[in-house]
Enzyme design. Structure first.
Site, mmCIF file in Angstrom:
data_model
loop_
_atom_site.group_PDB
_atom_site.id
_atom_site.type_symbol
_atom_site.label_atom_id
_atom_site.label_comp_id
_atom_site.label_asym_id
_atom_site.label_seq_id
_atom_site.Cartn_x
_atom_site.Cartn_y
_atom_site.Cartn_z
ATOM 1 N N ASP A 101 0.845 -1.200 0.000
ATOM 2 C CA ASP A 101 0.000 0.000 0.000
ATOM 3 C C ASP A 101 0.874 1.240 0.000
ATOM 4 O O ASP A 101 2.090 1.177 0.259
ATOM 5 C CB ASP A 101 -0.945 0.003 1.202
ATOM 6 N N GLU A 167 0.265 -0.996 5.882
ATOM 7 C CA GLU A 167 1.380 -0.415 6.627
ATOM 8 C C GLU A 167 1.236 1.088 6.784
ATOM 9 O O GLU A 167 1.547 1.647 7.845
ATOM 10 C CB GLU A 167 2.709 -0.748 5.931
#
Length: 415
Positions: A101, A167
């Site tokens: 991400d 994350e």
């Protein structure tokens, strides 16, 4: 006489353009984990990784962490992709962590080009959201394994990996999976490698032996039942925004010193080993100012700057939710506002103690105002720091390997 490693390096050079095109493909996937409207893109990025590794011959396991409430919208959390490539009992097993991400990115944030279109600059840099954090490093492991196979070379270690899609949003759901898989999927791991770090400069690679933790807070102040017009109610009510701005100003001074009492009490004392680690690093205020496009550095010397970047806690204020922020003028008194700030924590700070100190301090500061508004502190994330000695055998081996590739001894850094 050319070695097997030389053959591998030659093949890497030959396929450089293909590698860049692959990076371009994944940068174009806007896998922004904090944006509900792009959750599908985050999932697509995870599925891309899984499919590519499985095509190479890896065994993969998709783990769905569950649900998330994102600003009142219930979403499925992106999958954690676990994998294994090779299972030779005579080889060491390396577990790689990375994330697929990315942070939000808009042209108006200061980008010169579309953030989700990879661009190669005149000096050879590849610019695009995720190119370094963290799609590039994650992709590097895949391309490394693929190139070994193309060259007919045996991969020198067993490789396990753990790639997550949250994350940049606090790694929600990951802890439970790690605990659950510790004696299962992760069993037999000899070394863990986190591929999610930076270089200090442009010519020397870095090995990171410490990461600061992060404790994230929302500071909410609520007043009247609805937004008000300042021409009618200004000066007659306690304004939530006024209270919030005052409270945020009490958290940190202009030189970065955190004003919360007791926050520095848990910080680990400096050691001789640590002092030596600052010597000979490729880092200068001149280069840093160039990257920042303005000299706004607080400290007078490089060592002090690095210490505040690595080994001291910091507090940053990120934004205000509920306030007027669009172009133009609007004379509104917001009924409820929520400030957002975080602390970067270091050894030996405990997240629970940090939250207690911050909450108690803000409650005391709010009481001094005599405001009739309602204030509350909400901790949304409390991630721990990590630290390892740079003289650990794993780092010694990693330094040798890095020097073999780049021809220079890497800097040993913390982030």
């Amino acid at each position: 006489m050319a070695t097997a490693v030389d053959k591998y390096f030659e093949l890497v050079d030959q396929h450089q353009k293909e590698f860049i095109e692959t990076l371009r493909e994944v940068v174009a996937i806007p896998s922004v984990s904090s944006d509900a409207s792009r959750r599908g893109e985050v999932v697509r990025m995870g599925e891309w990784l899984q499919a590519r590794w499985e095509a190479l011959g890896a065994t993969c396991k998709r783990v769905d962490p569950g649900k998330q409430d994102l600003h009142g919208v219930e979403l499925d959390l992106p999958p954690v992709i676990l994998g294994q490539y090779g299972n030779d009992a005579n080889k060491k097993t390396v577990l790689v962590y990375g994330h697929y991400d990315v942070q939000p990115a808009l042209l108006e944030d200061g980008w010169d080009t579309d953030p989700f279109t990879l661009v190669e600059t005149a000096d050879g840099r590849l610019v695009g959201r995720g190119s370094t954090d963290d799609k590039g490093p994650v992709l590097g492991w895949l391309l490394c394994a693929e190139t070994h196979k193309q060259a007919g070379l045996e991969f020198p270690v067993n490789l396990k990996f753990c790639f997550e899609g949250m994350e940049e949003s606090g790694s929600e759901g990951l802890d439970d999976i790690i605990v659950a898989e510790a004696d299962k999927w992760f069993k037999g791991t000899d070394v863990v490698c986190i591929s999610d770090n930076y270089w200090l400069g442009t010519s020397k690679p870095c090995l990171t032996h410490g990461l600061r933790g992060v404790s994230y807070f929302h500071l909410q102040v609520e007043g009247p039942g609805a937004d008000l017009h300042s021409g009618v109610f200004g000066g007659t009510v306690h304004e939530p925004m006024v209270d919030l701005v005052h409270l945020l100003s009490t958290l940190v001074d202009p030189n970065g010193r955190i004003k919360v009492p007791g926050i520095y009490d848990q910080v680990m004392a400096e050691t001789e080993e640590e002092e030596r680690s600052y010597e000979g690093l490729e880092f200068s205020h001149k280069a840093l100012s160039g990257d920042l496009k303005r000299d706004v550095i607080i400290h007078s010397d490089e060592r002090t700057t690095l210490k505040h970047r690595w080994r001291f806690p910091t507090l940053s204020i990120h934004g205000v939710e509920g306030a007027f922020y669009a172009p133009g003028d609007k004379t509104v008194i917001p009924a409820r506002v929520r400030g957002k700030f975080s602390l970067r924590t270091v050894p030996n700070m405990e997240p629970a103690r940090v939250a207690e100190l911050v909450t108690n301090y803000l409650n005391a500061e709010f009481a001094k105002l005599g405001s009739k508004n309602v204030m509350k502190v909400i901790e949304t994330h409390g991630g721990r720091w990590w630290y390892s000695s740079p003289n650990h055998p794993n780092f010694v081996a990693a330094a040798r390997a890095t020097e073999r590739v780049y021809g220079v001894t890497p800097d040993l850094t913390r982030e």
